[in-house]
Design a protein around this motif. Structure first.
Motif, PDB file in Angstrom:
ATOM      1  N   VAL A 186       0.806  -1.282  -0.075  1.00 59.03           N
ATOM      2  CA  VAL A 186      -0.111  -0.022  -0.012  1.00 59.03           C
ATOM      3  C   VAL A 186       0.762   1.230  -0.001  1.00 59.03           C
ATOM      4  CG1 VAL A 186      -1.791   1.247   1.274  1.00 59.03           C
ATOM      5  CG2 VAL A 186      -2.035  -1.039   1.109  1.00 59.03           C
ATOM      6  N   ASN A 187       1.801   1.259   0.826  1.00 60.53           N
ATOM      7  CA  ASN A 187       2.689   2.263   0.790  1.00 60.53           C
ATOM      8  C   ASN A 187       3.575   2.483  -0.520  1.00 60.53           C
ATOM      9  OD1 ASN A 187       5.469   3.266   3.202  1.00 60.53           O
ATOM     10  ND2 ASN A 187       4.257   4.505   2.033  1.00 60.53           N
ATOM     11  N   SER A 228       1.034   4.206  -2.924  1.00 66.78           N
ATOM     12  CA  SER A 228       0.859   5.583  -2.566  1.00 66.78           C
ATOM     13  C   SER A 228       2.121   6.503  -2.739  1.00 66.78           C
ATOM     14  CB  SER A 228       0.448   5.685  -0.962  1.00 66.78           C
ATOM     15  OG  SER A 228       1.501   5.350  -0.181  1.00 66.78           O
ATOM     16  N   ILE A 247      -9.269  -1.574   0.621  1.00 69.89           N
ATOM     17  CA  ILE A 247      -8.099  -1.204  -0.191  1.00 69.89           C
ATOM     18  C   ILE A 247      -7.313  -2.313  -0.766  1.00 69.89           C
ATOM     19  CG2 ILE A 247      -5.770  -0.133   0.284  1.00 69.89           C
ATOM     20  CD1 ILE A 247      -6.663   1.523   2.168  1.00 69.89           C
ATOM     21  N   GLU A 265       2.305   7.055  -6.546  1.00 67.29           N
ATOM     22  CA  GLU A 265       1.332   8.242  -6.786  1.00 67.29           C
ATOM     23  C   GLU A 265       1.846   9.605  -6.247  1.00 67.29           C
ATOM     24  OE1 GLU A 265      -2.568   7.757  -5.502  1.00 67.29           O
ATOM     25  OE2 GLU A 265      -3.028   6.199  -7.029  1.00 67.29           O
ATOM     26  N   ALA A 266       2.278   9.924  -5.199  1.00 69.26           N
ATOM     27  CA  ALA A 266       2.752  10.833  -4.743  1.00 69.26           C
ATOM     28  C   ALA A 266       3.982  11.542  -5.626  1.00 69.26           C
ATOM     29  CB  ALA A 266       3.343  10.544  -3.108  1.00 69.26           C
ATOM     30  N   HIS A 283       9.643   4.369   1.891  1.00 69.45           N
ATOM     31  CA  HIS A 283      10.080   5.296   1.237  1.00 69.45           C
ATOM     32  C   HIS A 283      11.722   5.427   1.192  1.00 69.45           C
ATOM     33  CE1 HIS A 283      10.968   9.320  -0.150  1.00 69.45           C
ATOM     34  NE2 HIS A 283      11.396   9.874   0.862  1.00 69.45           N
TER      35      HIS A 283
END
Length: 321
Positions: free
Chosen positions: A179-180, A183, A256, A186-187, A215
């Motif tokens: 999930v991270n 995301s 999700i 997308e970021a 990250h």
């Protein structure tokens, strides 16, 4: 203590390397003979079959790509179970379904051997240095017997409870990491479209409440362009799919998780099942007609922390003992 290791892939080869580097009497087996020969050159032995390995070794470790592969290695006529007997230990280090690990574990116990459900977490770069985290689901007797091996392959070793609990927690952590990753993809792509500097963007996330282990690792290889985290889209689909199925078995309809399953199935369809998992960002790059790259980021992750002796993680106020 003689240790056998079956499965010398991205994670398995590094975990087995930690045992060999730290002086364990190691026997290895893999379908890829070139990987086996590399270990022989470094001082390991090899066996002709899983059964022979189980007969020769006190502990047999499997680290395989799927529940199906594990079942074949364990239950075939010349498989591990055929060579087990009382006092031996089977360590399953693959990421697998808790129901499957319990099923095979019951058969292992019928031979008198001790099964341990034992997945790892933290990335292949930490497996390479013996600093990865290890979950272990098993009887306390089995955990204590295997602890010297576990604290050699990993730094933080967590006894999660009964057989199957480690795999349940492992697919949960892989789901969260995925999930991270989605995301972050997308970021980073959105910031690229908005004209932000990618190096500044990386540091802004790292310095903020949006920071994460994913990250600090996967964003770096995304921004380098290599996208090499030694993990592929089919493995993500497997892990997230298992997590979603666990919820469905209990009648819990998630929101999700099904979306993540669909995203990675689409990634597999577009780029191939063996595509590196961080390249899930390509779906967005192509949509926005951009390439999300920075400057000076590494092409692969290297664990810069020194190798340390592992230890059992003490859990306060646990209720499952």
């Amino acid at each position: 203590m003689k240790v056998g290791f079956i499965g010398l892939g991205n994670a398995g080869g590094k975990l087995a390397g930690s045992l060999l580097r730290n002086g364990f009497d190691l026997t290895v087996l893999d379908l890829d003979n070139s990987l086996v020969n590399e270990f022989i050159d470094r001082g390991a032995s090899s066996s002709s079959s899983p059964r022979e390995m189980a007969e020769l070794c006190d502990v047999v470790i499997t680290c395989l790509p799927s529940p199906k592969a594990c079942s074949e290695v364990m239950e075939s006529e010349d498989g591990v179970i055929a060579g087990l007997k009382e006092g031996k230990v089977w360590l399953e280090m693959s990421t697998t379904d808790e129901a499957e690990i319990r099923r095979i574990g019951t058969i292992v116990e019928s031979t008198g051997a001790l099964p341990i459900d034992c997945p790892v977490s933290g990335g292949c770069h930490r497996a390479d240095t013996g600093n990865i985290s290890i979950f272990a689901g098993c009887k306390r007797e089995a955990f204590d017997k295997a602890l010297p091996i576990l604290t050699t392959m990993g730094r933080r070793v967590l006894h999660t409870g009964d057989l199957g609990t480690a795999s349940t927690l492992k697919v949960m952590t892989n789901y969260l990491a995925t999930v991270n990753l989605v995301s972050i993809s997308e970021a980073l792509t959105t910031m690229k479209v908005l004209g932000m500097d990618m190096n500044v963007t990386y540091e802004a996330i790292k310095a903020s409440s949006g920071n994460s282990f994913v990250h600090e690792t996967e964003s770096q290889v995304i921004l380098n362009g290599s996208r090499d985290i030694s993990f592929t889209m089919d493995l993500v689909s497997k892990d997230v799919g298992i997590f979603n199925e666990l919820a469905e078995r209990k009648g819990l309809e998630l929101e999700i998780a099904p979306m993540i399953v669909d995203i990675f199935k689409d990634g597999e369809k577009r780029y191939g099942s063996r595509e590196l998992s961080p390249n899930i960002i390509k779906r967005l790059e192509e949509r926005a007609d951009v390439k999300v790259l920075g400057s000076g980021f590494p092409s692969e992750m290297i664990d810069e922390e020194p190798e340390e002796k592992g230890y059992e993680v003490e859990i306060q106020n646990r209720k499952d003992n």
